[in-house]
Design an enzyme around this catalytic site. Structure first.
Site, mmCIF file in Angstrom:
data_model
loop_
_atom_site.group_PDB
_atom_site.id
_atom_site.type_symbol
_atom_site.label_atom_id
_atom_site.label_comp_id
_atom_site.label_asym_id
_atom_site.label_seq_id
_atom_site.Cartn_x
_atom_site.Cartn_y
_atom_site.Cartn_z
ATOM 1 N N GLN A 1 0.943 -1.349 0.110
ATOM 2 C CA GLN A 1 0.014 0.063 -0.118
ATOM 3 C C GLN A 1 1.022 1.296 -0.119
ATOM 4 O O GLN A 1 2.045 1.254 0.300
ATOM 5 C CB GLN A 1 -1.031 -0.090 1.251
ATOM 6 N N HIS B 1 -8.394 3.526 20.080
ATOM 7 C CA HIS B 1 -7.887 2.175 20.792
ATOM 8 C C HIS B 1 -8.190 1.822 22.105
ATOM 9 O O HIS B 1 -8.599 0.411 22.550
ATOM 10 C CB HIS B 1 -6.228 2.428 20.929
ATOM 11 N N ASP C 1 0.677 0.190 14.012
ATOM 12 C CA ASP C 1 1.088 1.564 14.541
ATOM 13 C C ASP C 1 1.472 1.196 16.362
ATOM 14 O O ASP C 1 2.150 2.064 16.819
ATOM 15 C CB ASP C 1 0.111 2.362 14.436
ATOM 16 N N GLU D 1 1.050 -8.156 11.620
ATOM 17 C CA GLU D 1 0.919 -7.189 10.566
ATOM 18 C C GLU D 1 1.474 -7.706 9.352
ATOM 19 O O GLU D 1 2.847 -7.984 9.204
ATOM 20 C CB GLU D 1 1.422 -6.077 11.390
ATOM 21 N N ASP E 1 0.624 -12.656 6.429
ATOM 22 C CA ASP E 1 -0.729 -12.419 5.944
ATOM 23 C C ASP E 1 -1.496 -13.349 7.146
ATOM 24 O O ASP E 1 -1.422 -14.558 7.243
ATOM 25 C CB ASP E 1 -1.062 -13.061 4.954
ATOM 26 N N ASP F 1 -7.322 -5.157 14.629
ATOM 27 C CA ASP F 1 -7.239 -3.775 14.599
ATOM 28 C C ASP F 1 -6.715 -3.745 12.998
ATOM 29 O O ASP F 1 -5.634 -3.269 12.826
ATOM 30 C CB ASP F 1 -6.073 -3.417 15.376
ATOM 31 N N PRO G 1 -4.962 -4.810 1.162
ATOM 32 C CA PRO G 1 -4.671 -5.828 1.807
ATOM 33 C C PRO G 1 -5.775 -6.475 2.917
ATOM 34 O O PRO G 1 -5.421 -7.592 3.224
ATOM 35 C CB PRO G 1 -3.177 -5.276 2.754
HETATM 36 N N1 SPD Z 1 -11.254 4.376 8.306
HETATM 37 C C1 SPD Z 1 -10.444 3.957 9.130
HETATM 38 C C2 SPD Z 1 -10.368 2.904 9.582
HETATM 39 C C3 SPD Z 1 -8.949 2.492 10.557
HETATM 40 C C4 SPD Z 1 -9.324 1.305 11.289
HETATM 41 N N2 SPD Z 1 -7.922 0.755 11.827
HETATM 42 C C5 SPD Z 1 -7.129 1.876 12.341
HETATM 43 C C6 SPD Z 1 -5.561 1.328 12.736
HETATM 44 C C7 SPD Z 1 -5.187 2.144 14.109
HETATM 45 N N3 SPD Z 1 -4.630 1.164 14.848
#
Ligand code: SPD
Length: 272
Positions: free
Chosen positions: A31, A62, A86, A106, A137, A155, A162
């Site tokens: 991406q 979060h 993140d 991730e 994946d 999350d 992806p």
């Molecule tokens: N449209 C935004 C959706 C994002 C969801 N995940 C965000 C990751 C942050 N840890």
């Protein structure tokens, strides 16, 4: 020269933020990754043109994603975070002393590297010795999942690029096999305003595999519609039954939110 970033919603609306600088741009194997700085929202992480987090409001997202699942699970020794490159979800999970191991799956190693550089208040959590990061994946990882997790936190990014395969019935069937008895799964479930079809579809998958579901919404101001949906599922009751205390320093979620949250009727109708 003024610099503005716009995220468009279904090509009919959008959110525009004045940005002070464009700190990063790269194209990973999966991406496009951008980081902006802004006066209104602080630093902003953008993947494929969509806002993933801003420093100002990420705590709301979060905390809502992680804490209801953590307090209601029977045990929290082994936690799986899916996506979350993140580090924000991992930071919240680490607030529980009975957590022994957090596995973060991730797919995009580059997201982790960029966040380590620009978002240390989230990604410093990756330095904990309890954290294991796997760049793979998740659909592949759960195929032969030998481990059972007490809590699984999805999350993920939006259902494009992806993360597309994570919004399917097959994915939830396989994920369910990785959950230990008495465990909980928390799922970031997109916008009940702009993604009605997707939200309906997700709730129908969840009903098939999990007898108990609790939904929450929270105001994530930088996300489409400003109102975000979260799903909490388990094979047993998840209606505010606490098995451990909440950490003290939270800024959005408290015990009252978890126990007494009531879904707005228009969203209840959508999910029915
Ligand atoms: N449209 C935004 C959706 C994002 C969801 N995940 C965000 C990751 C942050 N840890």
């Amino acid at each position: 020269m003024e610099l503005w970033f716009t995220e468009k919603y279904n090509d009919v609306a959008g959110l525009t933020i004045r940005v002070s600088s464009h700190l990063h741009h790269s194209k990973s194997n999966f991406q496009e990754i951008d980081v902006f700085d802004s006066q209104g929202f602080g630093r902003i992480l953008v993947l494929d043109g969509l806002i993933m987090l801003t420093e100002r409001d990420e705590f709301i997202y979060h905390e809502t994603l992680v804490h209801p699942a953590m307090v209601m699970a029977d045990r929290v020794e082994k936690v799986l975070v899916v996506g979350g490159g993140d580090g924000g979800s991992t930071r919240e999970v680490l607030k529980y002393s009975d957590v022994e191991k957090i596995t973060v799956v991730e797919i995009d190693r580059e997201v982790i590297e960029v966040c380590r550089k620009f978002f240390p208040s989230l990604s410093d959590s990756f330095s904990s010795e309890k954290v294991q990061i796997i760049n793979r994946d998740i659909t592949d990882y759960i195929k032969n999942c030998s481990e059972k997790y007490d809590v699984i936190i999805l999350d993920t990014s939006d259902p494009v690029g992806p993360a597309k395969s994570l919004y399917t019935e097959d994915f939830y069937r396989k994920l369910n096999n990785c959950l230990d008895k008495g465990g909980t799964i928390s799922i970031q479930s997109e916008s009940p305003w702009w993604q009605e079809t997707m939200v309906k579809q997700l709730s129908s998958f969840l009903k098939k595999f999990f007898p108990h579901t609790k939904y929450y919404t929270a105001p994530v101001l930088s996300y489409p519609g400003g109102l975000w949906l979260f799903s909490l599922v388990s094979e047993r009751e998840v209606n505010g039954n606490f098995n451990r205390e909440l950490p003290e320093e939270l800024k959005f979620v408290d015990a009252d939110f978890i126990k007494n949250y009531s879904l707005p009727p228009f969203i209840r109708d959508l999910l029915a």
